[in-house]
Design a protein around this motif. Structure first.
Motif, PDB file in Angstrom:
ATOM      1  N   PHE A  86      34.063  43.432  28.946  1.00 12.05           N
ATOM      2  CA  PHE A  86      32.912  43.540  28.047  1.00 12.05           C
ATOM      3  C   PHE A  86      31.638  43.782  28.855  1.00 12.05           C
ATOM      4  O   PHE A  86      30.794  44.613  28.478  1.00 12.05           O
ATOM      5  CB  PHE A  86      32.779  42.258  27.228  1.00 12.05           C
ATOM      6  CG  PHE A  86      31.602  42.242  26.290  1.00 12.05           C
ATOM      7  CD1 PHE A  86      31.702  42.753  25.003  1.00 12.05           C
ATOM      8  CD2 PHE A  86      30.374  41.717  26.702  1.00 12.05           C
ATOM      9  CE1 PHE A  86      30.606  42.745  24.138  1.00 12.05           C
ATOM     10  CE2 PHE A  86      29.280  41.703  25.851  1.00 12.05           C
ATOM     11  CZ  PHE A  86      29.394  42.222  24.565  1.00 12.05           C
ATOM     12  N   PHE A  87      31.466  43.066  29.939  1.00 10.89           N
ATOM     13  CA  PHE A  87      30.303  43.219  30.803  1.00 10.89           C
ATOM     14  C   PHE A  87      30.207  44.657  31.314  1.00 10.89           C
ATOM     15  O   PHE A  87      29.150  45.295  31.272  1.00 10.89           O
ATOM     16  CB  PHE A  87      30.403  42.232  31.971  1.00 10.89           C
ATOM     17  CG  PHE A  87      29.133  42.043  32.747  1.00 10.89           C
ATOM     18  CD1 PHE A  87      27.933  42.618  32.355  1.00 10.89           C
ATOM     19  CD2 PHE A  87      29.129  41.262  33.910  1.00 10.89           C
ATOM     20  CE1 PHE A  87      26.759  42.434  33.079  1.00 10.89           C
ATOM     21  CE2 PHE A  87      27.961  41.070  34.634  1.00 10.89           C
ATOM     22  CZ  PHE A  87      26.782  41.672  34.221  1.00 10.89           C
ATOM     23  N   ALA A  88      31.334  45.179  31.804  1.00 12.48           N
ATOM     24  CA  ALA A  88      31.347  46.530  32.365  1.00 12.48           C
ATOM     25  C   ALA A  88      31.056  47.594  31.311  1.00 12.48           C
ATOM     26  O   ALA A  88      30.414  48.608  31.614  1.00 12.48           O
ATOM     27  CB  ALA A  88      32.705  46.798  33.013  1.00 12.48           C
ATOM     28  N   LYS A  89      31.476  47.370  30.090  1.00 15.00           N
ATOM     29  CA  LYS A  89      31.295  48.367  29.024  1.00 15.00           C
ATOM     30  C   LYS A  89      29.916  48.264  28.371  1.00 15.00           C
ATOM     31  O   LYS A  89      29.335  49.276  27.978  1.00 15.00           O
ATOM     32  CB  LYS A  89      32.386  48.195  27.961  1.00 15.00           C
ATOM     33  CG  LYS A  89      33.785  48.532  28.461  1.00 15.00           C
ATOM     34  CD  LYS A  89      34.857  48.158  27.453  1.00 15.00           C
ATOM     35  CE  LYS A  89      34.789  48.989  26.206  1.00 15.00           C
ATOM     36  NZ  LYS A  89      35.914  48.687  25.289  1.00 15.00           N
ATOM     37  N   SER A 118      24.049  46.689  35.063  1.00 15.85           N
ATOM     38  CA  SER A 118      24.048  45.337  35.622  1.00 15.85           C
ATOM     39  C   SER A 118      25.391  45.023  36.272  1.00 15.85           C
ATOM     40  O   SER A 118      25.447  44.416  37.348  1.00 15.85           O
ATOM     41  CB  SER A 118      23.750  44.311  34.529  1.00 15.85           C
ATOM     42  OG  SER A 118      22.377  44.277  34.218  1.00 15.85           O
ATOM     43  N   PHE A 119      26.454  45.412  35.623  1.00 18.05           N
ATOM     44  CA  PHE A 119      27.802  45.165  36.158  1.00 18.05           C
ATOM     45  C   PHE A 119      27.946  45.809  37.538  1.00 18.05           C
ATOM     46  O   PHE A 119      28.425  45.167  38.490  1.00 18.05           O
ATOM     47  CB  PHE A 119      28.848  45.720  35.194  1.00 18.05           C
ATOM     48  CG  PHE A 119      30.268  45.538  35.654  1.00 18.05           C
ATOM     49  CD1 PHE A 119      30.977  44.384  35.360  1.00 18.05           C
ATOM     50  CD2 PHE A 119      30.909  46.540  36.383  1.00 18.05           C
ATOM     51  CE1 PHE A 119      32.288  44.216  35.780  1.00 18.05           C
ATOM     52  CE2 PHE A 119      32.225  46.384  36.807  1.00 18.05           C
ATOM     53  CZ  PHE A 119      32.909  45.222  36.513  1.00 18.05           C
ATOM     54  N   ALA A 121      16.305  34.888  29.979  1.00 17.60           N
ATOM     55  CA  ALA A 121      17.175  35.532  30.967  1.00 17.60           C
ATOM     56  C   ALA A 121      17.813  36.819  30.452  1.00 17.60           C
ATOM     57  O   ALA A 121      18.357  37.586  31.248  1.00 17.60           O
ATOM     58  CB  ALA A 121      18.266  34.560  31.420  1.00 17.60           C
ATOM     59  N   PHE A 122      17.734  37.065  29.150  1.00 19.83           N
ATOM     60  CA  PHE A 122      18.289  38.317  28.616  1.00 19.83           C
ATOM     61  C   PHE A 122      17.592  39.526  29.234  1.00 19.83           C
ATOM     62  O   PHE A 122      18.205  40.591  29.391  1.00 19.83           O
ATOM     63  CB  PHE A 122      18.160  38.348  27.095  1.00 19.83           C
ATOM     64  CG  PHE A 122      18.695  39.609  26.466  1.00 19.83           C
ATOM     65  CD1 PHE A 122      20.054  39.759  26.242  1.00 19.83           C
ATOM     66  CD2 PHE A 122      17.851  40.642  26.104  1.00 19.83           C
ATOM     67  CE1 PHE A 122      20.559  40.923  25.661  1.00 19.83           C
ATOM     68  CE2 PHE A 122      18.334  41.814  25.529  1.00 19.83           C
ATOM     69  CZ  PHE A 122      19.711  41.940  25.314  1.00 19.83           C
ATOM     70  N   ASN A 123      16.333  39.349  29.605  1.00 18.84           N
ATOM     71  CA  ASN A 123      15.564  40.457  30.180  1.00 18.84           C
ATOM     72  C   ASN A 123      16.050  40.837  31.574  1.00 18.84           C
ATOM     73  O   ASN A 123      15.626  41.873  32.112  1.00 18.84           O
ATOM     74  CB  ASN A 123      14.081  40.079  30.244  1.00 18.84           C
ATOM     75  CG  ASN A 123      13.490  39.858  28.862  1.00 18.84           C
ATOM     76  OD1 ASN A 123      13.757  40.605  27.944  1.00 18.84           O
ATOM     77  ND2 ASN A 123      12.686  38.819  28.712  1.00 18.84           N
ATOM     78  N   LEU A 124      16.932  40.028  32.172  1.00 19.74           N
ATOM     79  CA  LEU A 124      17.482  40.364  33.477  1.00 19.74           C
ATOM     80  C   LEU A 124      18.536  41.456  33.403  1.00 19.74           C
ATOM     81  O   LEU A 124      18.838  42.108  34.411  1.00 19.74           O
ATOM     82  CB  LEU A 124      18.097  39.116  34.137  1.00 19.74           C
ATOM     83  CG  LEU A 124      17.165  37.951  34.455  1.00 19.74           C
ATOM     84  CD1 LEU A 124      17.976  36.754  34.929  1.00 19.74           C
ATOM     85  CD2 LEU A 124      16.142  38.358  35.505  1.00 19.74           C
ATOM     86  N   LEU A 125      19.091  41.671  32.218  1.00 22.55           N
ATOM     87  CA  LEU A 125      20.209  42.601  32.080  1.00 22.55           C
ATOM     88  C   LEU A 125      19.736  44.047  32.037  1.00 22.55           C
ATOM     89  O   LEU A 125      18.692  44.358  31.469  1.00 22.55           O
ATOM     90  CB  LEU A 125      21.008  42.293  30.809  1.00 22.55           C
ATOM     91  CG  LEU A 125      21.826  40.998  30.828  1.00 22.55           C
ATOM     92  CD1 LEU A 125      22.387  40.730  29.432  1.00 22.55           C
ATOM     93  CD2 LEU A 125      22.957  41.088  31.845  1.00 22.55           C
ATOM     94  N   TYR A 126      20.550  44.908  32.627  1.00 23.15           N
ATOM     95  CA  TYR A 126      20.323  46.355  32.555  1.00 23.15           C
ATOM     96  C   TYR A 126      21.455  46.972  31.739  1.00 23.15           C
ATOM     97  O   TYR A 126      22.616  46.613  31.907  1.00 23.15           O
ATOM     98  CB  TYR A 126      20.346  46.991  33.954  1.00 23.15           C
ATOM     99  CG  TYR A 126      19.267  46.495  34.893  1.00 23.15           C
ATOM    100  CD1 TYR A 126      18.033  47.120  34.961  1.00 23.15           C
ATOM    101  CD2 TYR A 126      19.515  45.404  35.731  1.00 23.15           C
ATOM    102  CE1 TYR A 126      17.047  46.681  35.845  1.00 23.15           C
ATOM    103  CE2 TYR A 126      18.536  44.954  36.609  1.00 23.15           C
ATOM    104  CZ  TYR A 126      17.311  45.597  36.651  1.00 23.15           C
ATOM    105  OH  TYR A 126      16.356  45.153  37.518  1.00 23.15           O
ATOM    106  N   LYS A 127      21.089  47.909  30.887  1.00 21.29           N
ATOM    107  CA  LYS A 127      22.113  48.621  30.106  1.00 21.29           C
ATOM    108  C   LYS A 127      22.804  49.670  30.962  1.00 21.29           C
ATOM    109  O   LYS A 127      22.200  50.263  31.836  1.00 21.29           O
ATOM    110  CB  LYS A 127      21.466  49.298  28.894  1.00 21.29           C
ATOM    111  CG  LYS A 127      21.103  48.302  27.788  1.00 21.29           C
ATOM    112  CD  LYS A 127      22.322  47.963  26.963  1.00 21.29           C
ATOM    113  CE  LYS A 127      21.948  47.146  25.737  1.00 21.29           C
ATOM    114  NZ  LYS A 127      23.109  46.837  24.904  1.00 21.29           N
TER     115      LYS A 127
END
Length: 323
Positions: free
Chosen positions: A196-199, A204-205, A317-323
């Motif tokens: 799920f993370f990779a997709k 970010s993954f 912390a959601f703002n740390l993620l990159y799409k």
């Protein structure tokens, strides 16, 4: 005059120690006349005429005064009821401070929190996540083997797929040549989380997989095994292995399930990104991984307890993620 009754009903309970009461006047026919309580038996025919003749002018004025008083009493009682209803909506409305307070969990026996009643959708999604957590990884199942292959393709789209037992799997952060030996308590859901993370957040993954952020340690944490540990940590933190979550984090997670069926997987991605940020901030090395994971859990619990958080996207912390 029509017979009438007067009903008394509490409206929304106590507010600031005072009870708001709402009065509803009901009549068997209409409410066009003032309500004067229970009426006495009528005197008909000649008896009624005789009674009217014997009444003095003072009696007539007194009767008219009582009628006027009753009429205004009815009007004021209706106004008070309307004001009480309006105030109760303001104070107890879902968006108000008191409304939010009433929806919060309460302390039950044994010091555990009691979560608010769940909707049918929340109950269904909670059952589904519990079922997922209970599924162990089984290297002999074709579905689980295919999931490992899918993870490799997502992680290294330009590289050839290796056998399920190969030294190449160590590059992803598996401890041995056979990834199936590393799952242990993480279960199949930890592999689902990585996929799920990779997709969902591929940038970010990839950055975490290849350790592209910050100054890295000479002895880095193994990416895949770290992911398994994060899945296990989340299940414990959210109290998902009990009958019903009774921690602050677990109850907040139940709120997320109302709008997000994949709330656990999304929270996993945030926790992984948060863990890497903690790793860099502490300038940690391999032997300090457990300490970093504990710090990650503490920070995530703190964010889940914030008053203004109502969805995954509200977490800082959601703002740390990159799409």
């Amino acid at each position: 005059m029509a017979s009438a009754t007067l009903r008394r009903r509490l409206h929304h309970g106590d507010v600031d120690g005072r009870k708001y009461e709402r009065y509803d006047a009901t009549d068997s026919e209409t409410l066009s006349e003032p309500l004067l309580g229970s009426s006495s038996s009528s005197i008909i025919g000649d008896s009624k005429a005789k009674y009217n003749e014997e009444r003095t002018l003072e009696d007539i004025w007194e009767e008219e005064r009582k009628k006027r008083e009753s009429h205004w009493t009815l009007i004021f009682s209706q106004l008070i009821a309307q004001w009480a209803q309006w105030i109760a909506k303001v104070v107890f409305g879902s968006g108000s401070l008191f409304g939010r307070f009433l929806s919060l969990p309460h302390i039950g026996s044994g010091g555990k929190l009691l979560s608010p009643p769940l909707s049918l959708l929340q109950e269904e999604r909670l059952r589904n996540i519990k079922k997922r957590i209970e599924i162990p990884f089984d290297g002999s199942r074709m579905e689980h083997q295919d999931a490992l292959r899918q993870l490799w393709r997502l992680a290294y789209p330009q590289r050839e797929l290796p056998p399920l037992k190969s030294e190449l799997w160590k590059e992803m952060g598996w401890q041995g040549t056979d990834p199936s030996t590393d799952f242990r308590g993480g279960g199949y859901i930890s592999l689902e989380n990585l996929i799920f993370f990779a997709k969902t957040y591929p940038e970010s993954f990839q950055r975490l997989l290849h350790k592209q952020d910050g100054t890295r340690a000479e002895w880095e944490y193994p990416f895949a095994v770290a992911g398994i540990n994060i899945s296990f940590m989340l299940a414990q933190m959210l109290d998902l292995q009990s009958g019903k979550p009774s921690t602050v984090a677990g109850i907040r997670f139940l709120e997320f399930l109302e709008e997000d069926e994949m709330a656990f997987d999304n929270l996993y991605c945030i926790a992984f990104q948060m863990m890497d940020a903690q790793w860099l901030a502490k300038r940690a090395s391999y032997m300090e991984f457990n300490e970093v994971l504990k710090s990650t859990r503490t920070q995530l619990e703190r964010e889940l307890a914030l008053d203004d958080v109502s969805s995954i996207r509200d977490l800082p912390a959601f703002n740390l993620l990159y799409k």
